[in-house]
Structure formats: structure tokens, C-alpha cells
Design a protein around this motif. Structure first.
Motif: not given
Length: 402
Positions: A120-121, A135-139, A246-257, A263-267
């Protein structure tokens, strides 16, 4: 650190664009603002084709979520149009309601399609993670306010203070200094401290302060005061760029980097697009009444009404320097020095009316930032990869030699 640099580059381009646009508009005409993107786009494509390393991947064209992309576009376009036409249509008009209903239907369809897509997008299941969702809401909310500053601060310079388009773009450049400096600094600091989430909260608070001062601008405000305000806004915004990425990239598994970054840029972009439409609608719907109130306070003779331009809901046209010069010349030719003096009074009232309307626009942006400030407090901190390296380095530094 790299996230801070990426954020700085994004902010740099966002601020340099209006600066270049102002110069091009003054010297070549507004159409060239669009023409100039063609050679720039071609050069960018050639640089990417020549220098971007090839990375082998199992992904293919079939993995692209075409149905989801189509539904998203079909949902966002009528939403943007609906928000844009509220400047001359009531919210309850058939046109606005029809577009909003159509947008809602397509966005619901988009949500359903994303639930069924393998790639999914917008992976909505990730919103179960508190770090990701905050992070998405704040962005989104800071993007709403960011583009409000970039789009409407030049109106302060051109419309309220009487600065040319080129100079207004140049005066927006200091925002870049605050943004780039804070982005790089926070990228370095956040891996060295605990409770790094409060860096984002502090950044949003700085943005709030800057927007509050921008809302207080009048025709008597100096350009340097506005520069101070936008530097503060830029510094606060720059602080949020690397932190949430950085918070999002470290919170998710590596395959979701890649997903986290996109998603940060999208929102942020969605927030900016909606913010531009909503705040532009506020400006257009309130400007005429604000100007009429200021002109009425002059108690001018009835025949002076012809000095007030029509279509005042479009500030770019009203405060175009060439248009102002032409109208002053026409007033002087028709009534002599006395008519020119009356024209100057009317022009001052127009600028004061715009300042009053921008006051409301920046307060709306500030209200959105208050929501972002509250949301930032709920960010769940995760251990950063850079933090582990820094702490290991400190341990080695104080360990006894073998």
C-alpha cells in the motif's frame, strides 16, 4: 545526522523557491515561474540517471499500488478544489458540498483498497505504533503551518510593507538560515540526550512564537521585525525535520525504512496543500470586508470610491507595484495633487486591511500549531541507532586500558 541534512535540503529548496520566483516575476513575468521548471527538471533527471547507484531489488512494476494511487488522487483533487472555491462559494453551496462528498467517497475507497493491497501507498496498520502515528500527525500539522508561512509572508512584505516581489523573496531567505541551522543542530544533538522528544516540542513552541509575532504585523512594522519572526519560525520548523524522521525510522523494522521516510514527506505535503487552500480561502473571504472597513474609516467624499480597486479578494493583483503606479498616475492626472494625496490614504487603508486579514490567517496557523504542540508530547521515544554508538564510545573512553 543524515536526517538533519535531508531536512535542511528540503527546507532550503522550499525557501529558495519563492525567492527565485519573486525575482523571475519582477523581471520576466509570472509565466516564467512555470517555464523555468522545465530545464531544472531535465537537469535533475539527467543527474539522477547519471549518478544514482543501481540497487538490485525484487520489486517490479506490478508491486506499485496503482488502484490506491488513483483513488488517492481522485479523493484529494476534489478536496483541494472544494477548499479553494470557498473563497467565493458558501460552505453549504451545492458545488462545495458535492466536491466534499465526492472526495469523502473516494478517500473511503482509498482506505479500503489500502487494507487489501500487499504494497500500500499508506500502510495504515503502522498507525498502531504510537511513534509512527504521532510523527505523522505532527508532520501534517507543522506542514499546514509551514506552507502558510512560506506563501503568506511575502504578502506582508509586498502588500503591507510595500516591498517589491524580488526583495520580498530575498527577505524570506533568512528563514532558511534558522531552518537549516536548527535542522543540522537537532540531528546532532538528539542522539546525545535523553528525552529527545522535547526537542520537537520546543521547536513547535518556537514556531508558535514566530506566528504570534507575525500576526501582530501592521503597516508600521519594520522589515527587520518580520525577518526576526520568520527566522524564529524557520528554527522551530527545522528542529522538527530530523527528529520525527529519525524517531520513525528507529521505531519500525528495517524493511520499513523507505516507508517511514516517504510517509513523513507525504503527510507533510498533504498538510501543506490543505493548509494553503484553507488559509487562502480565509484570506480571500475576509480581505474585502477588512479593506472596506479601513476605507470607510477615512470618511472620504463619495467620488473617491473609484480609487478603491475592484476584486480586492486577490491581493497579488491589488498590490502589484505596476498597477499601483498606474492608478496613482491616473488619479493625479484626473484630480491633481489633492487626488494623489487621497489615493495615498486609500492605499494605506488597503495595506492596513490586508494586515488585519493576515492577522487572522497567522492566528489560524497558530491554532493548528497548538494541536501539533499537544500531539508532540505523546511521542513514544525509541532507542536511536546513533545513541547506542555514542554511549558505547563514552564507555570505551572511560574503560581502563587492558
Amino acid at each position: 545526522r543524515v536526517g538533519g541534512l535531508f531536512g535542511a535540503v528540503f527546507g532550503l529548496s522550499s525557501v529558495l523557491g519563492p525567492t527565485a520566483g519573486g525575482y523571475i516575476t519582477d523581471n520576466l513575468g509570472w509565466r516564467w515561474v512555470f517555464y523555468v521548471n522545465l530545464p531544472i527538471g531535465i537537469v535533475a533527471v539527467l543527474i539522477v540517471a547519471a549518478t544514482l547507484p543501481f540497487v538490485r531489488s525484487k520489486a517490479s512494476v506490478r508491486d506499485i499500488d496503482f488502484p490506491g494511487a488513483a483513488a488517492l488522487v481522485a479523493g484529494l483533487i476534489p478536496l483541494m478544489v472544494a477548499l479553494s472555491i470557498t473563497r467565493d462559494h458558501a460552505w453549504t453551496s451545492p458545488e462545495v458540498l458535492g466536491l466534499l462528498i465526492g472526495s469523502a467517497v473516494m478517500l473511503v475507497l482509498f482506505f479500503v483498497l489500502e487494507q487489501r493491497s500487499e504494497n500500500p501507498i499508506v500502510p495504515f496498520r503502522l498507525f498502531k505504533d504510537a511513534t509512527f502515528s504521532v510523527s505523522m500527525l505532527t508532520s501534517f500539522l507543522t506542514g499546514f503551518a509551514m506552507f502558510g508561512a512560506i506563501i503568506f509572508v511575502p504578502l506582508i512584505y509586498q502588500g503591507v510593507l510595500g516591498v517589491t516581489a524580488t526583495n520580498s523573496g530575498q527577505l524570506l531567505t533568512p528563514m532558511m538560515l534558522g531552518l537549516v541551522g536548527a535542522s543540522v543542530l537537532v540531528g546532532q544533538v538528539m542522539v546525545r540526550i535523553r528525552l529527545y522528544r522535547f526537542l520537537g516540542t520546543a521547536g513547535i513552541a518556537l514556531m508558535l512564537l514566530g506566528f504570534w509575532w507575525l500576526s501582530q504585523v501592521t503597516t508600521r512594522t519594520s522589515a527587520l521585525e518580520v525577518v526576526r519572526d520568520i527566522v524564529i519560525v524557520g528554527a522551530g520548523l527545522g528542529a522538527t525535520f530530523p527528529l520525527y524522521l529519525q524517531a520513525v525510522q528507529n521505531a519500525l523494522p528495517r524493511q520499513f525504512l523507505g516507508v517511514a521516510t516517504s510517509q513523513i514527506q507525504f503527510w507533510r505535503q498533504i498538510g501543506g496543500t490543505i493548509g494553503t487552500s484553507v488559509l487562502g480561502s480565509v484570506l480571500a473571504s475576509r480581505l474585502a470586508a477588512s479593506i472596506q472597513s479601513q476605507v470607510a474609516g477615512l470618511h472620504l467624499p463619495p467620488q473617491a470610491g473609484r480609487l478603491v480597486p475592484s476584486g480586492v479578494s486577490n491581493p497579488q493583483a491589488v498590490f502589484d507595484p505596476s498597477v499601483i503606479a498606474a492608478r496613482r498616475t491616473a488619479a493625479t492626472a484626473a484630480g491633481g495633487p489633492q487626488a494623489a494625496a487621497i489615493f495615498d490614504q486609500v492605499l494605506h487603508a488597503l495595506r492596513a486591511g490586508l494586515a488585519g486579514t493576515l492577522h487572522d490567517v497567522f492566528l489560524y496557523s497558530g491554532a493548528v500549531l497548538i494541536l501539533a504542540l499537544v500531539a508532540s508530547l505523546f511521542l513514544r521515544e525509541v532507542r536511536l541507532r546513533g545513541q547506542a554508538q555514542t554511549q558505547e564510545g563514552r564507555t570505551d573512553e572511560f574503560s581502563p586500558a587492558a
